[in-house]
Write a protein that holds these residues in place. Sequence first.
Motif, PDB file in Angstrom:
ATOM      1  N   VAL A   1      38.416  34.332  51.712  1.00 46.92           N
ATOM      2  CA  VAL A   1      38.014  35.701  51.404  1.00 46.92           C
ATOM      3  C   VAL A   1      38.401  35.965  49.953  1.00 46.92           C
ATOM      4  O   VAL A   1      39.551  35.718  49.566  1.00 46.92           O
ATOM      5  CB  VAL A   1      38.692  36.715  52.341  1.00 46.92           C
ATOM      6  N   TYR A   2      37.457  36.442  49.184  1.00 51.64           N
ATOM      7  CA  TYR A   2      37.680  36.686  47.764  1.00 51.64           C
ATOM      8  C   TYR A   2      37.846  38.185  47.526  1.00 51.64           C
ATOM      9  O   TYR A   2      37.053  38.991  48.030  1.00 51.64           O
ATOM     10  CB  TYR A   2      36.509  36.145  46.944  1.00 51.64           C
ATOM     11  N   TYR A   3      38.868  38.510  46.744  1.00 50.41           N
ATOM     12  CA  TYR A   3      39.203  39.891  46.444  1.00 50.41           C
ATOM     13  C   TYR A   3      39.188  40.129  44.936  1.00 50.41           C
ATOM     14  O   TYR A   3      39.687  39.295  44.176  1.00 50.41           O
ATOM     15  CB  TYR A   3      40.604  40.227  46.940  1.00 50.41           C
ATOM     16  N   CYS A   4      38.676  41.275  44.537  1.00 54.92           N
ATOM     17  CA  CYS A   4      38.883  41.708  43.160  1.00 54.92           C
ATOM     18  C   CYS A   4      40.017  42.727  43.156  1.00 54.92           C
ATOM     19  O   CYS A   4      40.300  43.379  44.177  1.00 54.92           O
ATOM     20  CB  CYS A   4      37.621  42.291  42.557  1.00 54.92           C
ATOM     21  N   ALA A   5      40.648  42.838  42.013  1.00 59.90           N
ATOM     22  CA  ALA A   5      41.802  43.718  41.894  1.00 59.90           C
ATOM     23  C   ALA A   5      41.859  44.294  40.488  1.00 59.90           C
ATOM     24  O   ALA A   5      41.468  43.630  39.525  1.00 59.90           O
ATOM     25  CB  ALA A   5      43.085  42.962  42.205  1.00 59.90           C
TER      26      ALA A   5
ATOM     27  N   LYS B   1      28.287  48.972  33.369  1.00 55.61           N
ATOM     28  CA  LYS B   1      27.918  49.041  34.792  1.00 55.61           C
ATOM     29  C   LYS B   1      29.139  49.124  35.700  1.00 55.61           C
ATOM     30  O   LYS B   1      29.010  49.087  36.928  1.00 55.61           O
ATOM     31  CB  LYS B   1      27.086  47.812  35.172  1.00 55.61           C
ATOM     32  N   ASN B   2      30.319  49.183  35.104  1.00 55.95           N
ATOM     33  CA  ASN B   2      31.564  49.254  35.890  1.00 55.95           C
ATOM     34  C   ASN B   2      31.660  48.116  36.897  1.00 55.95           C
ATOM     35  O   ASN B   2      32.075  48.317  38.048  1.00 55.95           O
ATOM     36  CB  ASN B   2      31.666  50.596  36.624  1.00 55.95           C
ATOM     37  N   THR B   3      31.298  46.938  36.462  1.00 55.22           N
ATOM     38  CA  THR B   3      31.228  45.804  37.370  1.00 55.22           C
ATOM     39  C   THR B   3      31.852  44.562  36.735  1.00 55.22           C
ATOM     40  O   THR B   3      31.647  44.300  35.545  1.00 55.22           O
ATOM     41  CB  THR B   3      29.775  45.508  37.766  1.00 55.22           C
ATOM     42  N   VAL B   4      32.567  43.812  37.550  1.00 54.25           N
ATOM     43  CA  VAL B   4      33.095  42.515  37.146  1.00 54.25           C
ATOM     44  C   VAL B   4      32.470  41.468  38.044  1.00 54.25           C
ATOM     45  O   VAL B   4      32.173  41.731  39.217  1.00 54.25           O
ATOM     46  CB  VAL B   4      34.631  42.489  37.222  1.00 54.25           C
TER      47      VAL B   4
ATOM     48  N   GLN C   1      43.090  56.921  40.655  1.00 49.35           N
ATOM     49  CA  GLN C   1      42.630  56.074  41.741  1.00 49.35           C
ATOM     50  C   GLN C   1      41.446  55.225  41.290  1.00 49.35           C
ATOM     51  O   GLN C   1      40.640  55.655  40.477  1.00 49.35           O
ATOM     52  CB  GLN C   1      42.195  56.921  42.940  1.00 49.35           C
ATOM     53  N   VAL C   2      41.369  54.040  41.824  1.00 48.23           N
ATOM     54  CA  VAL C   2      40.254  53.133  41.567  1.00 48.23           C
ATOM     55  C   VAL C   2      39.756  52.614  42.905  1.00 48.23           C
ATOM     56  O   VAL C   2      40.547  52.191  43.749  1.00 48.23           O
ATOM     57  CB  VAL C   2      40.684  51.946  40.673  1.00 48.23           C
TER      58      VAL C   2
ATOM     59  N   CYS D   1      31.914  42.880  41.787  1.00 45.92           N
ATOM     60  CA  CYS D   1      32.914  43.871  42.180  1.00 45.92           C
ATOM     61  C   CYS D   1      32.595  45.149  41.419  1.00 45.92           C
ATOM     62  O   CYS D   1      32.734  45.191  40.200  1.00 45.92           O
ATOM     63  CB  CYS D   1      34.312  43.377  41.866  1.00 45.92           C
ATOM     64  N   ALA D   2      32.157  46.154  42.152  1.00 49.20           N
ATOM     65  CA  ALA D   2      31.817  47.443  41.556  1.00 49.20           C
ATOM     66  C   ALA D   2      33.009  48.371  41.631  1.00 49.20           C
ATOM     67  O   ALA D   2      33.620  48.535  42.696  1.00 49.20           O
ATOM     68  CB  ALA D   2      30.622  48.050  42.280  1.00 49.20           C
ATOM     69  N   ALA D   3      33.328  48.987  40.499  1.00 48.80           N
ATOM     70  CA  ALA D   3      34.491  49.864  40.411  1.00 48.80           C
ATOM     71  C   ALA D   3      34.061  51.305  40.213  1.00 48.80           C
ATOM     72  O   ALA D   3      33.029  51.589  39.604  1.00 48.80           O
ATOM     73  CB  ALA D   3      35.384  49.426  39.261  1.00 48.80           C
ATOM     74  N   SER D   4      34.872  52.196  40.724  1.00 48.35           N
ATOM     75  CA  SER D   4      34.670  53.631  40.493  1.00 48.35           C
ATOM     76  C   SER D   4      36.031  54.298  40.425  1.00 48.35           C
ATOM     77  O   SER D   4      37.039  53.749  40.867  1.00 48.35           O
ATOM     78  CB  SER D   4      33.812  54.251  41.593  1.00 48.35           C
ATOM     79  N   GLY D   5      36.037  55.489  39.857  1.00 46.72           N
ATOM     80  CA  GLY D   5      37.293  56.206  39.696  1.00 46.72           C
ATOM     81  C   GLY D   5      37.674  56.280  38.234  1.00 46.72           C
ATOM     82  O   GLY D   5      36.973  56.882  37.433  1.00 46.72           O
ATOM     83  N   ARG D   6      38.762  55.617  37.881  1.00 48.58           N
ATOM     84  CA  ARG D   6      39.215  55.618  36.486  1.00 48.58           C
ATOM     85  C   ARG D   6      38.214  54.932  35.573  1.00 48.58           C
ATOM     86  O   ARG D   6      37.410  54.120  36.017  1.00 48.58           O
ATOM     87  CB  ARG D   6      40.552  54.889  36.368  1.00 48.58           C
TER      88      ARG D   6
END
Length: 127
Positions: free
Chosen positions: A93-97, A76-79, A1-2, A22-27
Amino acid sequence: QVQLVESGGGLVQAGGSLRLSCAASGRTFSNYAMGWFRQAPGKEREFVGRITWSGGNTYYADSVKGRFTISRDNAKNTVYLQMNSLKPEDTAVYYCAADIRGPYILVRRTTGAYDYWGQGTQVTVSS
């Protein structure tokens, strides 16, 4: 999961700049590519740009090429999506994926190629 959480949206005048995060966590973040999409009212979600797992390669839609820049900090797990010379038509609306199946692939423009999505952040550009 992310899990993905976008931030940095807001209201800006035409010609101005914004930087989305966009901060990510999980994988493990460096194991997957990241994309940015946007969706304006009444329109389909459209591809903005993409960065591969290492950050060494980026690909952009023609509509934003030369104005937007994607970067990532794997520590930093960030894009990031740096948006310059903004136009009213960039309002959306802007989305990261996250794309966990093709981390090395440069060109993947379809929403189906991405496995996890953030909740989105609103960007409004006034004329």
